[in-house]
Enzyme design. Structure first.
Site, PDB file in Angstrom:
ATOM      1  N   ARG A   1      10.394  -0.291   1.470  1.00  0.00           N
ATOM      2  CA  ARG A   1       9.406  -0.636   0.448  1.00  0.00           C
ATOM      3  C   ARG A   1       8.899   0.621  -0.261  1.00  0.00           C
ATOM      4  NH1 ARG A   1      10.421  -5.236  -1.068  1.00  0.00           N
ATOM      5  NH2 ARG A   1      12.364  -4.251  -0.523  1.00  0.00           N
TER       6      ARG A   1
ATOM      7  N   GLN B   1      -8.888 -12.383  -2.645  1.00  0.00           N
ATOM      8  CA  GLN B   1      -9.800 -11.937  -3.715  1.00  0.00           C
ATOM      9  C   GLN B   1     -10.739 -10.855  -3.206  1.00  0.00           C
ATOM     10  OE1 GLN B   1     -12.432 -15.000  -5.214  1.00  0.00           O
ATOM     11  NE2 GLN B   1     -12.654 -13.961  -7.182  1.00  0.00           N
TER      12      GLN B   1
ATOM     13  N   HIS C   1     -10.300  -6.808  -4.526  1.00  0.00           N
ATOM     14  CA  HIS C   1     -11.350  -6.282  -5.408  1.00  0.00           C
ATOM     15  C   HIS C   1     -11.902  -4.956  -4.911  1.00  0.00           C
ATOM     16  CE1 HIS C   1     -10.839  -9.913  -7.548  1.00  0.00           C
ATOM     17  NE2 HIS C   1     -11.829  -9.678  -8.364  1.00  0.00           N
TER      18      HIS C   1
ATOM     19  N   TYR D   1       7.875 -14.755   7.716  1.00  0.00           N
ATOM     20  CA  TYR D   1       9.138 -14.273   8.305  1.00  0.00           C
ATOM     21  C   TYR D   1       9.144 -14.607   9.801  1.00  0.00           C
ATOM     22  CZ  TYR D   1       9.717 -11.218   4.212  1.00  0.00           C
ATOM     23  OH  TYR D   1       9.859 -10.721   2.945  1.00  0.00           O
TER      24      TYR D   1
ATOM     25  N   LEU E   1       0.077  -8.518 -10.958  1.00  0.00           N
ATOM     26  CA  LEU E   1       0.783  -9.363  -9.977  1.00  0.00           C
ATOM     27  C   LEU E   1      -0.202 -10.100  -9.078  1.00  0.00           C
ATOM     28  CD1 LEU E   1       3.507  -6.926  -8.566  1.00  0.00           C
ATOM     29  CD2 LEU E   1       3.806  -8.686 -10.283  1.00  0.00           C
ATOM     30  N   TYR E   2      -1.360  -9.476  -8.867  1.00  0.00           N
ATOM     31  CA  TYR E   2      -2.327 -10.009  -7.909  1.00  0.00           C
ATOM     32  C   TYR E   2      -3.315 -10.971  -8.573  1.00  0.00           C
ATOM     33  CZ  TYR E   2      -2.719  -8.874  -2.913  1.00  0.00           C
ATOM     34  OH  TYR E   2      -2.612  -8.866  -1.541  1.00  0.00           O
TER      35      TYR E   2
ATOM     36  N   HIS F   1      -5.048 -16.618  -9.623  1.00  0.00           N
ATOM     37  CA  HIS F   1      -6.054 -17.631  -9.936  1.00  0.00           C
ATOM     38  C   HIS F   1      -5.608 -19.068  -9.683  1.00  0.00           C
ATOM     39  CE1 HIS F   1      -7.465 -13.962 -11.916  1.00  0.00           C
ATOM     40  NE2 HIS F   1      -8.620 -14.405 -11.495  1.00  0.00           N
TER      41      HIS F   1
ATOM     42  N   GLY G   1       5.734  -6.827  -5.790  1.00  0.00           N
ATOM     43  CA  GLY G   1       4.404  -6.619  -5.213  1.00  0.00           C
ATOM     44  C   GLY G   1       4.436  -6.042  -3.823  1.00  0.00           C
TER      45      GLY G   1
ATOM     46  N   SER H   1       2.127  -3.155  -1.963  1.00  0.00           N
ATOM     47  CA  SER H   1       1.264  -3.596  -0.865  1.00  0.00           C
ATOM     48  C   SER H   1       1.506  -2.763   0.384  1.00  0.00           C
ATOM     49  CB  SER H   1       1.568  -5.072  -0.577  1.00  0.00           C
ATOM     50  OG  SER H   1       0.958  -5.463   0.627  1.00  0.00           O
TER      51      SER H   1
HETATM   52  C1  LIG Z   1       8.191 -13.615   1.253  1.00  0.00           C
HETATM   53  O1  LIG Z   1       6.869 -13.677   0.791  1.00  0.00           O
HETATM   54  C2  LIG Z   1       6.135 -12.524   0.803  1.00  0.00           C
HETATM   55  C3  LIG Z   1       4.926 -12.550   0.069  1.00  0.00           C
HETATM   56  C4  LIG Z   1       4.114 -11.420   0.036  1.00  0.00           C
HETATM   57  C5  LIG Z   1       4.517 -10.283   0.721  1.00  0.00           C
HETATM   58  C6  LIG Z   1       5.703 -10.269   1.470  1.00  0.00           C
HETATM   59  C7  LIG Z   1       6.547 -11.381   1.504  1.00  0.00           C
HETATM   60  C8  LIG Z   1       5.839  -8.990   2.081  1.00  0.00           C
HETATM   61  C9  LIG Z   1       6.969  -8.552   3.005  1.00  0.00           C
HETATM   62  C10 LIG Z   1       8.046  -7.828   2.191  1.00  0.00           C
HETATM   63  O2  LIG Z   1       8.000  -6.651   1.961  1.00  0.00           O
HETATM   64  N1  LIG Z   1       9.006  -8.603   1.650  1.00  0.00           N
HETATM   65  C11 LIG Z   1      10.084  -8.037   0.832  1.00  0.00           C
HETATM   66  C12 LIG Z   1      11.491  -8.133   1.526  1.00  0.00           C
HETATM   67  N2  LIG Z   1      11.413  -7.938   2.916  1.00  0.00           N
HETATM   68  S1  LIG Z   1      11.197  -6.402   3.467  1.00  0.00           S
HETATM   69  O3  LIG Z   1       9.978  -6.343   4.185  1.00  0.00           O
HETATM   70  O4  LIG Z   1      11.288  -5.491   2.376  1.00  0.00           O
HETATM   71  C13 LIG Z   1      12.504  -5.976   4.517  1.00  0.00           C
HETATM   72  C14 LIG Z   1      13.448  -5.181   3.964  1.00  0.00           C
HETATM   73  C15 LIG Z   1      14.518  -4.792   4.737  1.00  0.00           C
HETATM   74  C16 LIG Z   1      14.607  -5.189   6.069  1.00  0.00           C
HETATM   75  C17 LIG Z   1      13.614  -5.991   6.630  1.00  0.00           C
HETATM   76  C18 LIG Z   1      13.649  -6.401   7.991  1.00  0.00           C
HETATM   77  N3  LIG Z   1      14.670  -6.018   8.821  1.00  0.00           N
HETATM   78  C19 LIG Z   1      15.046  -4.680   8.956  1.00  0.00           C
HETATM   79  C20 LIG Z   1      15.059  -6.897   9.903  1.00  0.00           C
HETATM   80  C21 LIG Z   1      12.644  -7.199   8.473  1.00  0.00           C
HETATM   81  C22 LIG Z   1      11.598  -7.602   7.645  1.00  0.00           C
HETATM   82  C23 LIG Z   1      11.533  -7.207   6.348  1.00  0.00           C
HETATM   83  C24 LIG Z   1      12.546  -6.398   5.825  1.00  0.00           C
HETATM   84  C25 LIG Z   1       4.740  -8.269   1.677  1.00  0.00           C
HETATM   85  C26 LIG Z   1       4.449  -6.847   2.096  1.00  0.00           C
HETATM   86  N4  LIG Z   1       3.930  -9.041   0.860  1.00  0.00           N
HETATM   87  C27 LIG Z   1       2.744  -8.625   0.263  1.00  0.00           C
HETATM   88  O5  LIG Z   1       1.904  -8.012   0.919  1.00  0.00           O
HETATM   89  C28 LIG Z   1       2.504  -8.839  -1.182  1.00  0.00           C
HETATM   90  C29 LIG Z   1       1.189  -8.700  -1.660  1.00  0.00           C
HETATM   91  C30 LIG Z   1       0.925  -8.881  -3.032  1.00  0.00           C
HETATM   92  C31 LIG Z   1       1.969  -9.171  -3.873  1.00  0.00           C
HETATM   93 CL1  LIG Z   1       1.636  -9.374  -5.567  1.00  0.00          CL
HETATM   94  C32 LIG Z   1       3.276  -9.295  -3.408  1.00  0.00           C
HETATM   95  C33 LIG Z   1       3.543  -9.126  -2.042  1.00  0.00           C
HETATM   96  C1  HEM Z   2     -13.020 -19.372  -9.431  1.00  0.00           C
HETATM   97  C2  HEM Z   2     -12.407 -18.272  -9.031  1.00  0.00           C
HETATM   98  C3  HEM Z   2     -12.245 -17.048  -9.867  1.00  0.00           C
HETATM   99  C4  HEM Z   2     -12.848 -16.706 -11.030  1.00  0.00           C
HETATM  100  C5  HEM Z   2     -13.883 -17.476 -11.851  1.00  0.00           C
HETATM  101  C6  HEM Z   2     -12.316 -15.397 -11.386  1.00  0.00           C
HETATM  102  C7  HEM Z   2     -12.703 -14.693 -12.533  1.00  0.00           C
HETATM  103  C8  HEM Z   2     -12.243 -13.454 -12.870  1.00  0.00           C
HETATM  104  C9  HEM Z   2     -12.729 -12.672 -13.982  1.00  0.00           C
HETATM  105  C10 HEM Z   2     -13.797 -13.112 -14.967  1.00  0.00           C
HETATM  106  C11 HEM Z   2     -12.063 -11.501 -13.959  1.00  0.00           C
HETATM  107  C12 HEM Z   2     -12.266 -10.321 -14.930  1.00  0.00           C
HETATM  108  C13 HEM Z   2     -11.056 -10.148 -15.790  1.00  0.00           C
HETATM  109  C14 HEM Z   2     -11.162 -10.929 -17.057  1.00  0.00           C
HETATM  110  O1  HEM Z   2     -12.269 -11.182 -17.534  1.00  0.00           O
HETATM  111  O2  HEM Z   2     -10.080 -11.218 -17.570  1.00  0.00           O
HETATM  112  C15 HEM Z   2     -11.139 -11.561 -12.849  1.00  0.00           C
HETATM  113  C16 HEM Z   2     -10.280 -10.537 -12.510  1.00  0.00           C
HETATM  114  C17 HEM Z   2      -9.420 -10.566 -11.417  1.00  0.00           C
HETATM  115  N1  HEM Z   2      -9.238 -11.601 -10.525  1.00  0.00           N
HETATM  116 FE1  HEM Z   2     -10.270 -13.307 -10.523  1.00  0.00          FE
HETATM  117  N2  HEM Z   2     -11.416 -14.980 -10.454  1.00  0.00           N
HETATM  118  C18 HEM Z   2     -11.337 -15.958  -9.507  1.00  0.00           C
HETATM  119  C19 HEM Z   2     -10.535 -15.954  -8.395  1.00  0.00           C
HETATM  120  C20 HEM Z   2      -9.604 -14.974  -8.067  1.00  0.00           C
HETATM  121  C21 HEM Z   2      -8.737 -15.027  -6.918  1.00  0.00           C
HETATM  122  C22 HEM Z   2      -8.687 -16.131  -5.883  1.00  0.00           C
HETATM  123  C23 HEM Z   2      -7.971 -13.897  -6.937  1.00  0.00           C
HETATM  124  C24 HEM Z   2      -6.929 -13.568  -5.877  1.00  0.00           C
HETATM  125  C25 HEM Z   2      -6.348 -12.456  -5.652  1.00  0.00           C
HETATM  126  C26 HEM Z   2      -8.378 -13.130  -8.113  1.00  0.00           C
HETATM  127  C27 HEM Z   2      -7.860 -11.919  -8.499  1.00  0.00           C
HETATM  128  C28 HEM Z   2      -8.312 -11.189  -9.586  1.00  0.00           C
HETATM  129  C29 HEM Z   2      -7.865  -9.836  -9.888  1.00  0.00           C
HETATM  130  C30 HEM Z   2      -6.856  -9.003  -9.101  1.00  0.00           C
HETATM  131  C31 HEM Z   2      -8.569  -9.436 -11.041  1.00  0.00           C
HETATM  132  C32 HEM Z   2      -8.504  -8.089 -11.757  1.00  0.00           C
HETATM  133  C33 HEM Z   2      -9.766  -7.335 -11.340  1.00  0.00           C
HETATM  134  C34 HEM Z   2      -9.934  -6.065 -12.121  1.00  0.00           C
HETATM  135  O3  HEM Z   2      -8.918  -5.517 -12.540  1.00  0.00           O
HETATM  136  O4  HEM Z   2     -11.075  -5.626 -12.278  1.00  0.00           O
HETATM  137  N3  HEM Z   2      -9.374 -13.828  -8.782  1.00  0.00           N
HETATM  138  N4  HEM Z   2     -11.257 -12.750 -12.192  1.00  0.00           N
END
Ligand SMILES: COc1ccc2c(c1)c(CC(=O)NCCNS(=O)(=O)c1cccc3c(N(C)C)cccc13)c(C)n2C(=O)c1ccc(Cl)cc1
Ligand code: HEM
Length: 577
Positions: free
Chosen positions: A92, A175, A179, A326, A355-356, A359, A496, A500
């Protein structure tokens, strides 16, 4: 025309304009590839690539039932499990540029990309300004109207739950946790951030020392708490003067002093804040037993380090484990990296922020011990946690389904956030969804149908974007076909996950000089970190019988969600356009 607009350089080669107009070179230095477009792998790279399984097949192996026996062996044999975990961490981390090459305020490499902490880093440079289309050379002269996009593909008609059975307790964890390091200063500039660049538990202790001092009791290392309804809670905003964002009209008994100005937004966030503050104080009591001679400051600072350690442990072993599903146990083991090339530094990347934006995981109402509370009556109502109690709140959130991170599933209150996110990506001139797929070793989609996995949305998407290589990053994330009934598509995972894992394992406490008993007040403190779980976090801090604490709702029906393939998509009538 700027030849870099067509992104000719492959495999992370850097496109560089030459002296003559229209000339360019791809800088392939230090890459395992060479040639005009860095397209030719060196001999050993070719061999390695031949053996390297695709992300699709890695995922397939990791979640396949009939390989469960293999993963059970890997999980139980220490040297095998350590090897697997090391492969996860290193594979990663090596995908990312450390230190980052780009920052959001420059289109080219700068030294400040590493040193300027007030702006996000960025993973790919922006689409150059002087290009034929917004996405470079592909697609139409203008991107689709954002309100039309939202209405066509994202407005929720009917709530669709996460097919992996995630609970709303997981949603609020996501969330609350994110944050801490996603704090965009929209007013300053789109790429500015007022957060630190990693897991620094500022979401619990406040984002600066001034706020931290307002939250502290300065006695025994503890944070200030008050007793309400026979339980310990944070102080009211009027008593601890940290800056909190509340709309007018929120009653005083719902305005609390929390670690983040927005954490009054939802009771689920207030619940986590309350539990974490209780945990910090519980740990301080243990430290005082071990070190009766320690002063308030040392108890506080060491308590904070332990809480930070617990956070990372729980994120990896409870939260990521749940998201990944997994059969191999994703473990938090910093020691497997000792002696291997790994840089303990991290910068938050603005694409990770997008990516995060999960909503769609938010429901439209909340079931609290049988009472249905609509979103508009739930928001800013921290007093609901005091009224129902933390046990009932936790139990209810653990039983309620989170939404599917997919199309047509943004609740009404989050539509403006979706709109802002797409526009924010345009402000930063994000490259296309397919360019990001290529950057993360994923095969770009060759058609709209391949992207969505169906035909009707694909046709509408084609009408709006013109070329599959012009689909925007966040739009592509949400519309992408899912792996077998998964919460996310492959792009959000394979893009992502590196951010992460890097953000977690590059934390200073994971480095060899920190990762030892003396950092955490001795063996007992170190053990608290190494044995932390979500379950214990809540059960150690809620009096009486411990409630259900789970990121997955009990007895959910696997795959009870409509996938895009059988979703009856109806484009809005043309005249509305
Ligand atoms: C599926 O759903 C998910 C959903 C979210 C996930 C993950 C998996 C993973 C695990 C990973 O990284 N998934 C990639 C391939 N797997 S791997 O780990 O690269 C790997 C690569 C090579 C060998 C491996 C292995 N071998 C050697 C046996 C075992 C296990 C894993 C292996 C992480 C961190 N997430 C996050 O925190 C995360 C947080 C925010 C975002 Cl927006 C997106 C993701
Ligand atoms: C009812 C629930 C929620 C409301 C009303 C809400 C509302 C908002 C608002 C107003 C913003 C500011 C950005 C903008 O105005 O475009 C924001 C940003 C964001 N929200 Fe939510 N949100 C909610 C739930 C969540 C959840 C569950 C996540 C899960 C990860 C999340 C992740 C984020 C992220 C990552 C940002 C960007 C923050 C930043 O860059 O400052 N939100 N959200």
């Amino acid at each position: 025309v700027n030849p870099c607009c067509s992104f000719p350089c492959q495999n992370r080669g850097v496109c560089f304009n030459g002296k003559e107009p229209g000339s360019y070179t791809c800088d392939c230095a230090n890459l395992p590839f060479y040639g005009k477009h860095c397209e030719t792998p060196y001999f050993w790279t070719r061999i390695a690539l031949w053996f390297k399984p695709s992300p699709e097949s890695v995922h397939g192996l990791l979640v396949s039932e009939n390989l469960k026996w293999l993963w059970d062996i890997v999980n139980s044999v220490k040297f095998l499990h350590d090897w697997a975990i090391r492969r996860v961490y290193l594979s990663r981390a090596e995908i990312l540029d450390t230190p980052p090459l780009y920052e959001t305020i420059h289109d080219y490499t700068t030294i400040t990309a590493t040193t300027n902490h007030s702006v996000y880093a960025r993973c790919l440079p922006p689409v150059p300004l002087d290009c034929p289309t917004p996405m470079g050379v592909k697609g139409k002269k203008t991107l689709p109207d954002v309100d039309l996009l939202v209405k066509t593909f994202f407005v929720r008609e009917k709530f669709r739950p996460d097919p992996q059975g995630s609970s709303v307790l997981m949603t609020f964890f996501a969330q609350h946790f994110t944050h801490m390091f996603f704090k965009t200063s929209y007013r300053a500039n789109p790429g500015a951030t007022w957060s630190g660049h990693g897991v620094d538990v500022t979401s619990i202790y406040g984002s600066n020392v001034t706020d931290e001092h307002l939250l502290r009791s300065f006695k025994d290392g503890k944070l200030k708490m008050q007793v309400l309804n026979n339980e310990e809670f944070p102080m009211y905003a009027r008593d601890a003067r940290v800056f909190m964002m509340y709309p007018p009209g929120i009653p005083e008994d719902s305005r609390f002093a929390l670690g983040h100005p927005f954490f009054g937004l939802l009771p689920g966030l207030f619940l986590y804040q309350t539990i974490w503050m209780r945990e910090h104080n519980r740990v301080c009591d243990i430290l005082r037993e071990e070190h009766p001679d320690w002063d308030d400051e040392r108890l506080f600072q060491t308590g904070k380090l332990i809480t930070l350690g617990e956070t990372i442990k729980i994120v990896v072993e409870d939260y990521v484990q749940h998201l990944a599903s997994y059969y191999v146990n994703v473990a938090f083991k910093p020691e497997v990296l000792f002696g291997y090339p790994f840089q303990y530094s991290n910068k938050i990347v603005v694409e990770f922020n997008h990516l995060y934006h999960w909503h769609p995981l938010m429901p439209d109402s909340f079931n609290i011990s049988g009472n249905i509370v609509k979103m508009k009556d739930y928001m800013f109502r921290s007093d609901l946690v005091v009224k129902h109690g933390t046990a009932a709140m936790t139990d209810s959130l653990s039983r309620q389904r989170a939404g599917h991170m997919s199309h047509h599933n943004h609740g009404a209150v989050t539509l403006h956030v979706l709109r802002d996110t797409i526009l924010h990506g345009r402000d930063l001139r994000f490259q296309s969804f397919n360019n990001y797929r290529a950057r993360f070793n994923l095969k770009p989609y060759s058609s709209f149908e391949e992207l969505t996995g169906e035909t009707k949305m694909a046709a509408e998407l084609e009408r709006l974007y013109g070329d599959v290589d012009a689909v925007e990053m966040y739009v592509g994330m949400l519309l992408e076909k899912r792996r077998k009934r998964a919460l996310f598509g492959s792009t959000i995972v394979d893009m992502g996950a590196p951010f992460s894992v890097k953000g977690l394992l590059a934390n200073p406490i994971c480095s060899p000089v920190y990762w030892k008993p003396s950092t955490f007040g001795g063996e007992r403190g170190f053990d608290i970190v190494r044995t932390a779980t979500l379950q214990k976090l809540f059960c150690n801090n809620i009096k009486g019988k411990c409630p259900l604490v789970s990121f997955r709702v009990p007895e959910f029906v696997e795959g009870d969600v409509e996938e895009a393939t059988n979703f009856n998509f109806r484009p809005p009538p043309r005249d509305e356009l």
